[in-house]
Enzyme design. Structure first.
Site, mmCIF file in Angstrom:
data_model
loop_
_atom_site.group_PDB
_atom_site.id
_atom_site.type_symbol
_atom_site.label_atom_id
_atom_site.label_comp_id
_atom_site.label_asym_id
_atom_site.label_seq_id
_atom_site.Cartn_x
_atom_site.Cartn_y
_atom_site.Cartn_z
ATOM 1 N N LYS A 112 0.802 -1.224 0.000
ATOM 2 C CA LYS A 112 0.000 0.000 0.000
ATOM 3 C C LYS A 112 0.832 1.271 0.000
ATOM 4 O O LYS A 112 0.370 2.313 -0.449
ATOM 5 C CB LYS A 112 -0.953 0.025 1.200
ATOM 6 C CG LYS A 112 -2.116 -0.934 1.056
ATOM 7 C CD LYS A 112 -3.267 -0.514 1.953
ATOM 8 C CE LYS A 112 -4.454 -1.466 1.805
ATOM 9 N NZ LYS A 112 -5.500 -1.208 2.797
ATOM 10 N N LYS A 196 -5.554 -10.280 -6.753
ATOM 11 C CA LYS A 196 -6.706 -10.375 -5.867
ATOM 12 C C LYS A 196 -7.818 -9.438 -6.346
ATOM 13 O O LYS A 196 -7.529 -8.347 -6.828
ATOM 14 C CB LYS A 196 -6.231 -9.959 -4.466
ATOM 15 C CG LYS A 196 -7.157 -10.272 -3.338
ATOM 16 C CD LYS A 196 -6.546 -9.847 -2.008
ATOM 17 C CE LYS A 196 -6.383 -8.337 -1.910
ATOM 18 N NZ LYS A 196 -6.010 -7.864 -0.573
ATOM 19 N N LYS A 199 -10.780 -3.420 -4.202
ATOM 20 C CA LYS A 199 -11.422 -2.137 -4.491
ATOM 21 C C LYS A 199 -10.454 -1.182 -5.157
ATOM 22 O O LYS A 199 -10.861 -0.215 -5.788
ATOM 23 C CB LYS A 199 -12.034 -1.481 -3.241
ATOM 24 C CG LYS A 199 -11.593 -2.017 -1.911
ATOM 25 C CD LYS A 199 -12.481 -1.516 -0.752
ATOM 26 C CE LYS A 199 -12.159 -2.245 0.535
ATOM 27 N NZ LYS A 199 -13.154 -2.189 1.565
HETATM 28 P P1 TYM Z 1 -10.975 -5.049 4.094
HETATM 29 O O1 TYM Z 1 -11.912 -3.912 4.349
HETATM 30 O O2 TYM Z 1 -9.911 -4.871 3.088
HETATM 31 O O3 TYM Z 1 -11.801 -6.337 3.672
HETATM 32 C C1 TYM Z 1 -12.913 -6.790 4.428
HETATM 33 C C2 TYM Z 1 -12.954 -8.316 4.470
HETATM 34 O O4 TYM Z 1 -13.021 -8.836 3.132
HETATM 35 C C3 TYM Z 1 -11.977 -9.770 2.919
HETATM 36 N N1 TYM Z 1 -11.549 -9.694 1.506
HETATM 37 C C4 TYM Z 1 -11.529 -10.740 0.675
HETATM 38 N N2 TYM Z 1 -11.851 -12.040 0.849
HETATM 39 C C5 TYM Z 1 -11.721 -12.866 -0.212
HETATM 40 N N3 TYM Z 1 -11.268 -12.442 -1.430
HETATM 41 C C6 TYM Z 1 -10.944 -11.156 -1.650
HETATM 42 N N4 TYM Z 1 -10.519 -10.750 -2.845
HETATM 43 C C7 TYM Z 1 -11.048 -10.233 -0.565
HETATM 44 N N5 TYM Z 1 -10.812 -8.898 -0.429
HETATM 45 C C8 TYM Z 1 -11.116 -8.594 0.840
HETATM 46 C C9 TYM Z 1 -10.871 -9.341 3.856
HETATM 47 O O5 TYM Z 1 -9.979 -10.392 4.128
HETATM 48 C C10 TYM Z 1 -11.660 -8.924 5.070
HETATM 49 O O6 TYM Z 1 -12.019 -10.045 5.842
HETATM 50 N N6 TYM Z 1 -7.846 -4.795 7.983
HETATM 51 C C11 TYM Z 1 -9.177 -5.258 7.575
HETATM 52 C C12 TYM Z 1 -10.302 -4.638 8.384
HETATM 53 C C13 TYM Z 1 -10.157 -4.833 9.847
HETATM 54 C C14 TYM Z 1 -10.326 -6.044 10.574
HETATM 55 C C15 TYM Z 1 -10.104 -5.703 11.940
HETATM 56 C C16 TYM Z 1 -10.666 -7.337 10.225
HETATM 57 C C17 TYM Z 1 -9.822 -3.874 10.735
HETATM 58 N N7 TYM Z 1 -9.797 -4.384 11.999
HETATM 59 C C18 TYM Z 1 -10.191 -6.677 12.966
HETATM 60 C C19 TYM Z 1 -10.763 -8.311 11.237
HETATM 61 C C20 TYM Z 1 -10.518 -7.948 12.573
HETATM 62 C C21 TYM Z 1 -9.373 -4.871 6.109
HETATM 63 O O7 TYM Z 1 -8.773 -3.968 5.613
HETATM 64 O O8 TYM Z 1 -10.358 -5.544 5.454
#
Ligand code: TYM
Length: 334
Positions: A112, A196, A199
């Protein structure tokens, strides 16, 4: 007792990867009767610039997605991360537990921050420590996430263990179990089986957004990349056919079955048969979610009620934990 926790960043539109890797699985866990804490990670979102008005709207949209995908606000606690002050408070304390060397290994920061890491925010660097605070604050037992969050979960366990030993508080923070399960833990781009679904991909054709209408979803699947072959036979290796493997995984996750079952069903058929079946399945699964999200977004009052109530319930659990942490650390308490 079980306690499930997870979060989704309030940045950018939600896509099929978020739905299959996260949202759909939260609902399954809730329906097993496990208490679920699900938040909108707005503190995490601002580690890169967010337009303030857009951030507010995105926060409501993620909340709408939680509800629309089947989470019941009476059973599950849905809240904005920033509305529970304890997240920020614990994050600071854990910043002083985590080691620079641990954060230096985080691949997401490397991706990132890009070429000019000296221009990245300090928050982006320490982002995984805030994530550890999110999880440990509720002493979560299980954290359902996609494959991309695996490293952050491992760091969380390291931080928990170091806190417990540093302060001689054995077992205070239990190690959370990552739940990275099912056929779609890493949904790939529809244009490139090596990337992957995300967004931040500049091509909208690479992903299915939760806000796409039926025609758009069908067109994106029809145009998705495949290869010159046909649908594989059961047992055939798909290591050099990542796009085909991805579509099969999506089909399996959408229809609650396994990749093997999908392969058995379509073996030897052309993509001309498989893709329309996949498109129908995707539309049937997503249309009700999209429609309910739209309905909720028309009247933010209902969403705001859910978020306020969730923040109150989350605070009631988080505050005593952070108070106990402050006592353990030795902060003055009058
Ligand atoms: P974020 O917002 O990027 O994504 C949210 C959730 O979606 C999953 N995900 C995917 N799963 C399968 N294939 C994909 N291409 C894909 N893209 C995204 C992510 O693995 C996630 O589960 N850091 C985290 C948010 C967060 C969090 C937490 C999660 C903040 N604090 C505490 C768990 C526990 C994030 O950026 O997810």
């Amino acid at each position: 007792p079980r306690r499930i926790l997870s979060g989704i960043q309030a940045s950018g539109a939600l896509h099929l990867g978020n739905y299959l890797g996260a949202l759909k699985r939260f609902t399954a866990l809730q329906d097993q009767g496990a208490p679920c804490f699900l938040f909108v990670a707005d503190l995490h979102a601002i580690t890169v610039w967010q337009d303030p008005a857009v951030l507010t709207a995105q926060t409501r949209e993620i909340a709408a997605a939680y509800i629309a995908s089947g989470l019941d606000p009476a059973k599950s606690t849905i809240f904005p991360q920033s509305a529970v002050r304890a997240h920020s408070e614990l994050a600071w304390i854990l910043n002083c537990v985590a080691r620079l060397g641990w954060l230096d290994r985080m691949t997401q920061f490397k991706e990132k921050s890009g070429k000019h890491k000296e221009r990245a925010s300090v928050g982006l660097y320490t982002y995984p420590v805030l994530q550890a605070a999110d999880i440990l604050l509720y002493k979560a037992t299980e954290v359902p996430v996609g494959e991309d969050q695996k490293q952050h979960l491992e760091l969380t366990r390291d931080i928990a263990a170091k806190f417990n030993t540093d302060f001689n508080a054995p077992g205070f923070f239990p190690p959370p179990e990552p739940l990275i399960q099912g056929p779609a833990t890493r949904v790939m781009s529809l244009r490139d089986g090596a990337a992957k679904m995300s967004k931040s991909d500049p091509s909208d054709q690479s992903r299915i957004n939760l806000t796409d209408d039926a025609d758009t979803i069908a067109a994106k699947i029809r145009k998705s990349k495949t290869d010159m072959g046909v649908m594989p036979d059961p047992g055939e290796s798909l290591d050099d056919r990542p796009e085909v493997r991805n579509l099969i995984a999506i089909y399996a996750a959408l229809s609650d079955t396994t990749r093997d079952a999908v392969t058995a069903q379509f073996a030897g058929q052309g993509f001309g048969a498989f893709k329309p079946a996949l498109a129908d399945l995707a539309v049937a699964a997503l249309a009700p979610v999209t429609a309910e999200m739209r309905r909720l977004m028309e009247d933010p009052a209902e969403i705001d009620r859910v978020l306020r109530d969730g923040a109150e319930r989350a605070t009631a659990i988080a505050d005593p934990v952070v108070d106990e942490v402050k006592r353990i650390v030795g902060f003055w308490r009058g």
